[in-house]
Design a protein around this motif. Structure first.
Motif, short mmCIF file in Angstrom:
data_model
loop_
_atom_site.label_atom_id
_atom_site.label_comp_id
_atom_site.label_asym_id
_atom_site.label_seq_id
_atom_site.Cartn_x
_atom_site.Cartn_y
_atom_site.Cartn_z
N GLU A 113 0.80 -1.22 0.00
CA GLU A 113 0.00 0.00 0.00
C GLU A 113 0.84 1.27 0.00
O GLU A 113 0.52 2.24 -0.71
N VAL A 114 1.90 1.31 0.80
CA VAL A 114 2.70 2.53 0.89
C VAL A 114 3.36 2.86 -0.45
O VAL A 114 3.30 4.00 -0.93
N VAL A 115 3.98 1.87 -1.08
CA VAL A 115 4.60 2.09 -2.39
C VAL A 115 3.53 2.48 -3.40
O VAL A 115 3.74 3.37 -4.24
N ALA A 116 2.37 1.84 -3.33
CA ALA A 116 1.29 2.17 -4.25
C ALA A 116 0.85 3.62 -4.08
O ALA A 116 0.62 4.33 -5.07
N PHE A 117 0.73 4.07 -2.84
CA PHE A 117 0.34 5.46 -2.61
C PHE A 117 1.38 6.41 -3.17
O PHE A 117 1.03 7.43 -3.79
N VAL A 118 2.66 6.11 -2.94
CA VAL A 118 3.73 6.96 -3.46
C VAL A 118 3.64 7.06 -4.98
O VAL A 118 3.74 8.15 -5.56
N ILE A 119 3.43 5.92 -5.63
CA ILE A 119 3.34 5.93 -7.10
C ILE A 119 2.08 6.66 -7.56
O ILE A 119 2.12 7.48 -8.48
N GLY A 120 0.95 6.39 -6.91
CA GLY A 120 -0.27 7.08 -7.30
C GLY A 120 -0.16 8.58 -7.12
O GLY A 120 -0.57 9.36 -7.99
N TRP A 121 0.40 9.00 -5.99
CA TRP A 121 0.58 10.42 -5.72
C TRP A 121 1.54 11.05 -6.74
O TRP A 121 1.36 12.19 -7.19
N THR A 122 2.59 10.29 -7.11
CA THR A 122 3.53 10.75 -8.13
C THR A 122 2.86 10.86 -9.49
O THR A 122 3.11 11.82 -10.24
N LEU A 123 2.03 9.88 -9.83
CA LEU A 123 1.34 9.92 -11.12
C LEU A 123 0.39 11.11 -11.22
O LEU A 123 0.24 11.69 -12.30
N ILE A 124 -0.25 11.45 -10.13
CA ILE A 124 -1.11 12.64 -10.14
C ILE A 124 -0.29 13.86 -10.51
O ILE A 124 -0.69 14.68 -11.35
N LEU A 125 0.89 13.98 -9.89
CA LEU A 125 1.78 15.10 -10.23
C LEU A 125 2.24 15.01 -11.68
O LEU A 125 2.25 16.01 -12.41
N GLU A 126 2.63 13.79 -12.10
CA GLU A 126 3.14 13.60 -13.46
C GLU A 126 2.13 14.06 -14.51
O GLU A 126 2.45 14.84 -15.42
N TYR A 127 0.91 13.57 -14.40
CA TYR A 127 -0.08 13.89 -15.43
C TYR A 127 -0.56 15.34 -15.32
O TYR A 127 -0.86 15.97 -16.35
N ALA A 128 -0.62 15.87 -14.11
CA ALA A 128 -1.00 17.28 -13.97
C ALA A 128 0.05 18.18 -14.61
O ALA A 128 -0.29 19.14 -15.34
N ILE A 129 1.31 17.87 -14.36
CA ILE A 129 2.38 18.67 -14.95
C ILE A 129 2.46 18.45 -16.46
O ILE A 129 2.71 19.39 -17.23
N GLY A 130 2.24 17.21 -16.90
CA GLY A 130 2.22 16.96 -18.34
C GLY A 130 1.15 17.76 -19.04
O GLY A 130 1.38 18.35 -20.11
N THR A 131 -0.02 17.82 -18.44
CA THR A 131 -1.11 18.62 -18.99
C THR A 131 -0.71 20.09 -19.05
O THR A 131 -0.92 20.78 -20.06
N SER A 132 -0.13 20.58 -17.96
CA SER A 132 0.28 21.99 -17.91
C SER A 132 1.36 22.30 -18.95
O SER A 132 1.32 23.35 -19.61
N SER A 133 2.32 21.38 -19.10
CA SER A 133 3.40 21.59 -20.06
C SER A 133 2.88 21.69 -21.48
O SER A 133 3.29 22.56 -22.26
N ILE A 134 1.98 20.80 -21.82
CA ILE A 134 1.47 20.79 -23.19
C ILE A 134 0.60 22.02 -23.44
O ILE A 134 0.63 22.62 -24.53
N ALA A 135 -0.17 22.43 -22.43
CA ALA A 135 -0.95 23.66 -22.58
C ALA A 135 -0.03 24.86 -22.78
O ALA A 135 -0.32 25.76 -23.58
N ARG A 136 1.10 24.87 -22.08
CA ARG A 136 2.10 25.93 -22.30
C ARG A 136 2.66 25.87 -23.72
O ARG A 136 2.93 26.90 -24.34
#
Length: 619
Positions: A113-136
């Motif tokens: 669970e802990v590793v899964a949360f770290v990855i899930g939390w990281t993926l939220i950042l990854e895709y949010a930043i990816g969206t922002s980058s492409i919009a830029r």
């Protein structure tokens, strides 16, 4: 005087923490609340659309100009190989676990669970930043078409003046993300159709750009001397910035391959996911690899690397060539491509949030599925809002590296999870739980009770004899790989220019690593004959993927790691304050333990688990 120290409380605390960290998700065959409407073409175009955006029209010129020169081709090849190896690991998990959540679900099932949360939390950042980058990126190309009027207006009227932020707020990229969020909330099939049209247009425009640049190619541009008085040009030639420049360029180019992993988040919306998702990942990666390498070759042959524009590469190249028609076609194609990429990168983000909310690791409101659109509307709106704010206040360079660290971490964990499942798991996914998992949508506490009772009646499978040895070797391989990557980072460019002082410590890590991997190859493996796809060359391919991903992570900037650490600190607070108490797996464990120890009746169990009811539907 003899002092007796009672270590039992400490042992119990450590045991409890280990139990939480290693708590794994138990799968079920429960029908998805999401609509299964995506076919192989839809999935492939989702991967292509998400990937062939910023990397084609912005990233190539950026890396060639200041990091790798014409050797950007080699940077893309290294990033391609690392992505392909990671992609093959994703393919095996997609064949194993046809559930929304991608690397998050894979880590939850394989590691804990802990590793899964770290990855899930990281993926939220990854895709949010990816969206922002492409919009830029969309904003940058539009701004180029209007002679940088938006930049001048916002810079003059409302400059930020903060070093860690952009020079000015980009309200255009903010508006683009808001519009795309509305499209994604409307329905998955409609979003997929929009993405397919834009992706095919993008491939057509890229073909025109490659052919045109090839006509004007000049082989001398790969053997240029640096301009006098311009130290930023490096040493000239094909590799003006040395091997270090190629590696640093590869770490940045890795951003251009973000997208294929988004295919894995559609498992609950894909037709025949066990077959089509692995195929879509492989096909999209091949298309992307060929395209990037072609772009890298023709751009650096068409114009000297030090003259390539870092933000709107193709627009400036065709303007210099006096080809205004092609310039406008490619520039408009870039806008379409970046729009498709925006859809592809935004699409997985609410699915990650939906999966984590179903498991109780983030707020349950994000698991609500709209009855008409069959999409997680609240998660989509919140995800779009987060990405819009990031696009508003950060510039492209800051966002690009933050995207890379999230992607590399996810790829690293997926490769590690393949080794864990194939060598240390008791056929964890082959023996998928057949009992109906409680649906938070309808059953609430009563459903958890029924599932707990069925699990109490099911005997635990015996552990394989060699599990401990396999786990030790997998852990040793991961730690040795990490140590080797850290050493290579410390050595820097010296390891290529003067390797002798570093030879002994490198061999001291490399030789044991090779031995451990070879010994791991001798261990028994779980049966995977029922899977439609498995990783070839086990354990060597995941081991190489692990090394490439960790090495590229080590070459990211310190500021990137600091921002990432801040994000993970916020996630840690959320996990301790909310996830630990609301985890669905914890509630199941509480119910099972109580049933086994006290034989409590159904009413008692409902009281225990009803403290955290989850309502995940609305119309």
């Amino acid at each position: 005087m003899i002092v007796h120290i009672n270590l039992k409380p400490l042992q119990e605390a450590v045991s409890g923490l280990w139990g939480v960290a290693s708590r794994r998700k138990r799968m079920s065959d429960e029908p998805s609340q999401l609509a299964r409407v995506l076919n192989l073409v839809d999935l492939t175009m989702l991967g292509v659309g998400a990937t062939l955006g910023l990397g084609v029209y912005v990233l190539t010129g950026k890396v060639a100009h200041g990091e790798a020169g014409p050797a950007v081709l080699l940077s893309f090849i290294i990033a391609s190989v690392a992505s392909l190896f990671a992609g093959l690991c994703y393919c095996e998990f997609a064949a194993r676990v046809p559930k929304a959540g991608s690397a998050y679900v894979y880590a939850y099932v394989a590691v804990g669970e802990v590793v899964a949360f770290v990855i899930g939390w990281t993926l939220i950042l990854e895709y949010a930043i990816g969206t922002s980058s492409i919009a830029r990126g969309v904003s940058t190309y539009i701004d180029n078409l209007v002679d940088h009027r938006m930049e001048r207006f916002f810079s003059d009227t409302m400059p930020f003046g903060v070093p860690s932020l952009a020079e000015y707020p980009d309200f255009f990229s903010f508006a683009v993300i808001v519009a795309m969020t509305a499209l994604l909330a409307f329905g998955v099939k409609e979003s997929s159709l929009f993405n397919n049209v834009l992706s095919f247009l993008n491939l057509a425009v890229v073909t025109i750009a490659v052919v045109t640049c090839a006509v004007y190619a000049n082989p001398k541009n790969w053997s240029l001397a640096p301009r006098p008085g311009n130290p930023d040009d490096g040493e000239g030639g094909f590799v003006p910035y040395g091997v270090k420049g190629i590696i640093q360029g590869a770490a940045t180019c890795f951003f251009g391959f973000v997208g294929f992993d988004g295919i894995a988040t559609t498992s609950e919306e894909a037709k025949n996911p066990r077959r089509n998702i692995p195929l879509a990942i492989v096909i999209s990666l091949v298309i992307v690899m060929v395209t990037y390498c072609s772009i890298a070759v023709v751009l650096t042959l068409a114009q000297p690397y030090y003259l390539l524009d870092r933000e709107a590469t193709f627009t400036v190249v065709f303007r210099e060539m006096k080809l205004p028609v092609v310039m406008w076609v490619v520039t408009m194609g870039a806008v379409f491509a970046l729009s498709a990429s925006l859809v592809g990168v935004m699409f997985p983000l609410p699915r990650i949030m939906y999966a984590m909310a179903q498991d109780g690791l983030i707020f349950s409101v994000f698991a609500r599925v709209n009855g008409r659109t069959k999409t997680p509307v609240i998660a989509t709106v919140v995800a779009g809002s987060l990405a819009a704010v990031l696009a508003l206040i950060f510039d492209l360079d800051q966002l690009t590296e933050m995207m890379s660290i999230g992607t590399l971490l996810a790829y690293t964990v997926v490769g590690l999870c393949v080794l864990v499942l194939r060598y240390t798991s008791v056929a964890a996914l082959a023996n998928t739980r057949r009992a109906t998992r409680p649906s938070p949508r309808t059953s609430g506490a009563a459903g958890i009770l029924v599932f707990a009772m069925s699990e109490c009646a099911r005997p635990a499978p015996p552990l394989p004899h060699d599990r401990r040895a396999s786990l030790t070797r997998v852990s040793s391989a991961a730690l040795l790989t990490l140590a080797l990557c850290v050493l290579l980072k410390v050595a820097g460019n010296d390891v290529y220019t003067d390797p002798m002082p570093w030879l002994a410590p490198l061999l001291a890590l490399l030789v044991p690593l090779i031995i451990v991997v070879v010994l791991l190859d001798q261990q028994p493996r779980t049966d995977v004959s029922q899977l439609s796809f498995t990783v070839p060359c086990l354990p060597y391919l995941p081991a190489v993927s692990l090394f490439l991903n960790l090495y590229l992570m080590m070459n990211l900037a310190v500021d990137t790691w600091i921002r990432f650490a801040v994000w993970m600190f916020i996630g840690g607070v959320l996990y301790v304050g909310y996830s630990l108490r609301h985890s669905t797996e914890r509630l199941l464990e509480v119910a099972e333990k109580s049933m086994a120890e006290t034989k409590a009746d159904q009413a008692t169990m409902v009281i225990i688990v009803a403290e955290h009811p989850v309502d995940t539907t609305y119309t």
